[in-house]
Design a protein around this motif. Structure first.
Motif, PDB file in Angstrom:
ATOM      1  N   TYR A 175       0.575  -1.151  -0.688  1.00  0.00           N
ATOM      2  CA  TYR A 175       0.418   0.002  -0.304  1.00  0.00           C
ATOM      3  C   TYR A 175       0.781   1.344   0.031  1.00  0.00           C
ATOM      4  N   PRO A 176       0.585   2.218  -0.823  1.00  0.00           N
ATOM      5  CA  PRO A 176       1.007   3.631  -0.940  1.00  0.00           C
ATOM      6  C   PRO A 176       1.209   4.094   0.663  1.00  0.00           C
ATOM      7  N   SER A 177       2.209   4.707   0.889  1.00  0.00           N
ATOM      8  CA  SER A 177       2.795   5.024   2.464  1.00  0.00           C
ATOM      9  C   SER A 177       1.662   6.805   1.673  1.00  0.00           C
ATOM     10  N   GLU A 178       1.714   7.522   3.317  1.00  0.00           N
ATOM     11  CA  GLU A 178       0.642   8.821   3.792  1.00  0.00           C
ATOM     12  C   GLU A 178       1.789   9.879   2.922  1.00  0.00           C
ATOM     13  N   LYS A 179       2.976  10.012   2.801  1.00  0.00           N
ATOM     14  CA  LYS A 179       4.266  10.755   2.078  1.00  0.00           C
ATOM     15  C   LYS A 179       3.612  10.633   0.676  1.00  0.00           C
ATOM     16  N   SER A 180       3.296   9.389   0.558  1.00  0.00           N
ATOM     17  CA  SER A 180       3.623   9.077  -1.545  1.00  0.00           C
ATOM     18  C   SER A 180       1.757   9.425  -1.750  1.00  0.00           C
ATOM     19  N   LEU A 181       1.069   9.429  -0.485  1.00  0.00           N
ATOM     20  CA  LEU A 181      -0.318  10.475  -1.029  1.00  0.00           C
ATOM     21  C   LEU A 181      -0.357  11.667  -0.917  1.00  0.00           C
ATOM     22  N   VAL A 182       0.585  11.905  -0.122  1.00  0.00           N
ATOM     23  CA  VAL A 182       0.623  13.736  -0.110  1.00  0.00           C
ATOM     24  C   VAL A 182       0.990  14.012  -1.376  1.00  0.00           C
ATOM     25  N   LYS A 183       1.795  13.825  -1.660  1.00  0.00           N
ATOM     26  CA  LYS A 183       2.889  13.828  -3.326  1.00  0.00           C
ATOM     27  C   LYS A 183       2.143  13.989  -4.517  1.00  0.00           C
ATOM     28  N   LEU A 184       1.181  13.053  -4.129  1.00  0.00           N
ATOM     29  CA  LEU A 184       0.121  12.842  -5.559  1.00  0.00           C
ATOM     30  C   LEU A 184      -0.935  13.484  -5.301  1.00  0.00           C
ATOM     31  N   HIS A 185      -1.746  14.243  -3.746  1.00  0.00           N
ATOM     32  CA  HIS A 185      -2.225  14.794  -3.505  1.00  0.00           C
ATOM     33  C   HIS A 185      -1.824  16.342  -4.484  1.00  0.00           C
ATOM     34  N   LYS A 186      -0.459  16.139  -4.374  1.00  0.00           N
ATOM     35  CA  LYS A 186      -0.051  18.192  -5.292  1.00  0.00           C
ATOM     36  C   LYS A 186       0.315  17.751  -6.564  1.00  0.00           C
ATOM     37  N   GLN A 187       0.245  16.937  -6.336  1.00  0.00           N
ATOM     38  CA  GLN A 187       0.188  16.666  -8.267  1.00  0.00           C
ATOM     39  C   GLN A 187      -1.726  16.645  -9.281  1.00  0.00           C
ATOM     40  N   VAL A 188      -1.909  16.508  -8.107  1.00  0.00           N
ATOM     41  CA  VAL A 188      -3.901  15.379  -9.319  1.00  0.00           C
ATOM     42  C   VAL A 188      -4.193  17.800  -9.235  1.00  0.00           C
ATOM     43  N   ILE A 189      -3.598  18.353  -7.985  1.00  0.00           N
ATOM     44  CA  ILE A 189      -3.847  19.715  -7.809  1.00  0.00           C
ATOM     45  C   ILE A 189      -3.694  20.815  -8.949  1.00  0.00           C
ATOM     46  N   TYR A 190      -2.092  20.157  -8.809  1.00  0.00           N
ATOM     47  CA  TYR A 190      -1.016  21.200 -10.409  1.00  0.00           C
ATOM     48  C   TYR A 190      -1.773  20.770 -11.919  1.00  0.00           C
ATOM     49  N   SER A 191      -2.015  19.112 -11.600  1.00  0.00           N
ATOM     50  CA  SER A 191      -2.570  19.178 -12.958  1.00  0.00           C
ATOM     51  C   SER A 191      -3.545  19.023 -13.352  1.00  0.00           C
ATOM     52  N   VAL A 192      -4.981  19.542 -12.326  1.00  0.00           N
ATOM     53  CA  VAL A 192      -6.065  19.500 -12.484  1.00  0.00           C
ATOM     54  C   VAL A 192      -5.962  21.584 -13.012  1.00  0.00           C
ATOM     55  N   GLN A 193      -5.453  22.136 -12.558  1.00  0.00           N
ATOM     56  CA  GLN A 193      -5.263  23.183 -12.579  1.00  0.00           C
ATOM     57  C   GLN A 193      -5.105  23.840 -13.249  1.00  0.00           C
ATOM     58  N   ARG A 194      -3.506  22.761 -14.026  1.00  0.00           N
ATOM     59  CA  ARG A 194      -3.134  23.382 -15.342  1.00  0.00           C
ATOM     60  C   ARG A 194      -4.226  23.047 -16.638  1.00  0.00           C
ATOM     61  N   HIS A 195      -4.936  22.299 -16.964  1.00  0.00           N
ATOM     62  CA  HIS A 195      -5.310  21.904 -17.975  1.00  0.00           C
ATOM     63  C   HIS A 195      -6.376  22.629 -17.533  1.00  0.00           C
ATOM     64  N   ARG A 196      -7.119  22.728 -16.622  1.00  0.00           N
ATOM     65  CA  ARG A 196      -8.132  24.714 -16.915  1.00  0.00           C
ATOM     66  C   ARG A 196      -7.700  24.674 -17.218  1.00  0.00           C
ATOM     67  N   ARG A 197      -7.380  25.632 -17.230  1.00  0.00           N
ATOM     68  CA  ARG A 197      -6.107  27.012 -17.243  1.00  0.00           C
ATOM     69  C   ARG A 197      -5.952  26.603 -18.702  1.00  0.00           C
ATOM     70  N   THR A 198      -5.431  25.546 -19.467  1.00  0.00           N
ATOM     71  CA  THR A 198      -5.197  25.528 -20.848  1.00  0.00           C
ATOM     72  C   THR A 198      -6.215  25.655 -21.440  1.00  0.00           C
ATOM     73  N   GLN A 199      -7.184  24.484 -20.916  1.00  0.00           N
ATOM     74  CA  GLN A 199      -8.636  24.810 -21.278  1.00  0.00           C
ATOM     75  C   GLN A 199      -9.458  26.782 -21.930  1.00  0.00           C
ATOM     76  N   VAL A 200      -9.099  26.912 -20.365  1.00  0.00           N
ATOM     77  CA  VAL A 200     -10.428  28.268 -21.465  1.00  0.00           C
ATOM     78  C   VAL A 200      -9.439  29.635 -21.970  1.00  0.00           C
ATOM     79  N   GLN A 201      -7.067  29.314 -21.569  1.00  0.00           N
ATOM     80  CA  GLN A 201      -7.196  30.026 -22.609  1.00  0.00           C
ATOM     81  C   GLN A 201      -7.358  30.063 -24.510  1.00  0.00           C
ATOM     82  N   TRP A 202      -7.662  28.760 -24.390  1.00  0.00           N
ATOM     83  CA  TRP A 202      -7.383  28.456 -25.588  1.00  0.00           C
ATOM     84  C   TRP A 202      -8.861  28.885 -26.602  1.00  0.00           C
ATOM     85  N   GLN A 203      -9.898  28.594 -25.171  1.00  0.00           N
ATOM     86  CA  GLN A 203     -10.857  29.166 -25.987  1.00  0.00           C
ATOM     87  C   GLN A 203     -10.626  30.611 -25.803  1.00  0.00           C
TER      88      GLN A 203
END
Length: 583
Positions: free
Chosen positions: A300-328
């Motif tokens: 099972y993943p450790s809590e430290k790895s989940l913290v890292k994954l949580h940070k990656q999710v926040i960043y990737s979702v925000q960046r994806h949303r930003r590029t979609q809006v900027q493209w429109q």
């Protein structure tokens, strides 16, 4: 009207900062502390710029009042003879109170509160909030812990330097510094750091802002630049989509491996809430909720790895949303600029849109900004308006560069800003003084602040409009504003010779200068760095004019828009083809 101008500007600047923050931030999705911290930083910096002209006019009036008091004959003296003819009486003195006069004692307290609050924000609170907002922790305690660890080196460096300085002062018998002198040294250190960055941003803005309007008046220039942006944005958009897919795959694996009764299941649920809705639906648990997590010997993943994954999710979702809006948004700009190019040869003088806006326009706007008015503005008047504006801004830039190189000269006075203010001071035309001061410092602020809004440091710092700026970039912009504004204002006061350390006159200083303390404690900074370093703006303006920075970035592989570059032409063609595919 005493103090009314100060109150009005305080209210106006607050709504101005709120409007700009609403344009770049997202009040609904971002943390309230991020919004409040950024708003306070922007508000205080804009407030300094708007209030400083009132401080200048009040100081000139106080100097006049002091001169009138010193020039009046002593009470009970004989009013006949040589003394009476040589000194004017107070009633004959041209001194009168300005409409925006601020009573004594208010401005020093006001500046002290504003300055030290902004310094607390930029050096202590905002760096901590940056780490807190970027943290992937699942609890407030975890985020605070992460922020403290990340800022330990940051804060420790300042404490080490300050401690070494105090030890040096204590050991050296020739140095006896009091608290006020230590405070002045701290202010000078902060202003020196800010001035170093200020000149770099100012040198870029003085050239780039007039040039952007001049190039904007060229036929087809904005459309070619939009095609270029479309090609680059499509690459970034594809990369953001690929990154999001990879991160979502990691989330899917974690979601399947950690069951409902696992101690870390709450952390996984928190991560799932940050994912886009379509991915949440795809990643239904698809597992036996009654299967205990310890029945199978899985890793099972450790809590430290989940913290890292949580940070990656926040960043990737925000960046994806930003590029979609900027493209429109970029598509809408490209369609509109193509319509402008088509309508330039129209014989009917009616602006025709290829695609109508899905949102209904305001009736008031439709009545006054009808197709005829739109055609004359877009196809005929705006290019000339941009050219005139570019020429006016270029004249302002030349005045700034000349004054930056000559403001240290007091006899004769060569700084044009100082010449204008001193001419108005002789007639005590306070309205002219305030307008001249406001236009001058406003232009300097636009050159510096607009550069802060334009620069982009990969994906770590980027101010994107239409509510697409992340929390880290908003807080970082607040830090930059708080560090740049005090030296910007001191530089402006030096250009106008309102700073006694520049004019070398024993006159009453402005309230803003008085809280900075006497720079005689650090004469090598006051008489050296503050005087000669701003001259570097000449070299930076020349480098910006010949686009040396843009050429260097192109050589390093970071493609920038340049009309005489083959790669630029290829990207323009690629962007044009992308726009056609959408149609």
């Amino acid at each position: 009207m005493s103090g009314a101008a100060l109150g009005l500007e305080i209210v106006f600047v607050f709504f101005l900062a709120l409007f700009l923050l609403h344009r770049y931030g997202d009040f609904k999705k971002q943390h309230r502390l991020v919004i409040v911290g950024t708003l306070l930083a922007w508000y205080l910096c804009f407030l300094i710029v708007f209030i400083l002209p009132l401080d200048v006019s009040t100081t000139i009036y106080n100097r006049c009042k002091h001169a009138a008091a010193n020039s009046s004959p002593p009470e009970g003296s004989n009013m006949t003879g040589l003394y009476a003819t040589a000194t004017p009486v107070p009633s004959q003195h041209p001194c009168f109170k300005p409409w925006s006069y601020i009573p004594d004692g208010i401005m020093p307290i006001f500046w002290r509160v504003v300055y030290w609050t902004s310094q607390f924000l930029t050096w202590i609170l905002l760096p901590f909030m940056q780490s807190y907002a970027r943290s992937g922790g699942f609890s407030i305690t975890g985020k605070i812990k992460t922020a403290l660890i990340e800022n330990a080196i940051y804060y420790g460096t300042y404490l080490l330097i300050f401690g070494a300085f105090l030890i040096y002062v204590a050991v050296n018998p020739h140095l006896h510094l009091e608290w006020n002198q230590l405070q002045t040294i701290g202010i000078a250190a902060a202003n020196t750091w800010g001035l170093f960055l200020l000149v770099l941003l100012l040198g870029y803005g003085l050239v780039e802002i007039p040039r952007s309007y001049w190039n904007g008046a060229k036929r087809g220039y904005l459309l070619m630049k939009t095609y270029f942006k479309a090609a680059k944005l499509m690459t970034e958009k594809a990369d953001a989509e690929e990154t999001l897919e990879d991160v979502m795959e990691e989330v899917r694996k974690v979601n399947e491996s950690i069951k409902y009764n696992h101690p870390l299941r709450k952390c996984v649920d928190t991560i799932l809430k940050k994912c886009p809705i379509e991915y949440q639906e795809k990643m239904g648990r698809n597992m036996d909720d009654y299967e205990d997590f310890d029945e199978k010997h899985n890793t099972y993943p450790s809590e430290k790895s989940l913290v890292k994954l949580h940070k990656q999710v926040i960043y990737s979702v925000q960046r994806h949303r930003r590029t979609q809006v900027q493209w429109q948004i970029l598509l809408e700009q490209a369609f509109y600029l193509e319509d402008v190019a088509k309508n330039e040869t129209s014989a009917t003088c009616q602006f025709v849109h290829t695609f109508q806006s899905p949102e209904p326009e305001n009736r008031f706007i439709q009545y006054f900004y009808n197709p005829t008015v739109e055609w004359y503005w877009e196809c005929l008047l705006r290019p000339w308006f941009y050219r005139v504006l570019a020429v006016v801004l270029s004249i302002f830039s030349v005045i700034v560069v000349w004054s930056e190189c000559t403001f240290f000269s007091t006899r004769p006075v060569l700084s044009l800003f100082a010449v204008f203010i001193q001419l108005a001071e002789k007639t005590y035309n306070y309205i002219y003084i305030e307008i001249a001061c406001f236009l001058s410092i406003f232009f300097l602020s636009i050159c510096v602040y607009s550069t802060v809004f334009r620069i982009r440091v990969f994906n770590y710092y980027y101010l994107a409009s239409h509510h697409q700026t992340d929390a880290y970039s908003l807080l970082f912009s607040g830090m930059l504003f708080c560090r740049l504004t005090p030296p910007l204002c001191l530089n402006f006061l030096g250009l106008t010779h309102m700073d006694s350390s520049i004019s070398h006159q024993n006159t009453q200083p402005t309230a803003y200068t008085s809280i900075m303390g006497s720079m005689k404690v650090l004469s090598f900074i006051a008489d050296g760095f503050y005087i000669y370093y701003p001259m570097l703006v000449v070299i930076l303006c020349i480098a910006t004019y010949f686009s040396l920075g843009t050429r260097c970035l192109n050589l390093l592989g970071f493609q920038q828009f340049m009309g005489d570059n083959d790669m630029t032409s290829d990207l323009v063609d690629e962007g044009k083809e992308l726009i056609r595919r959408v149609i």
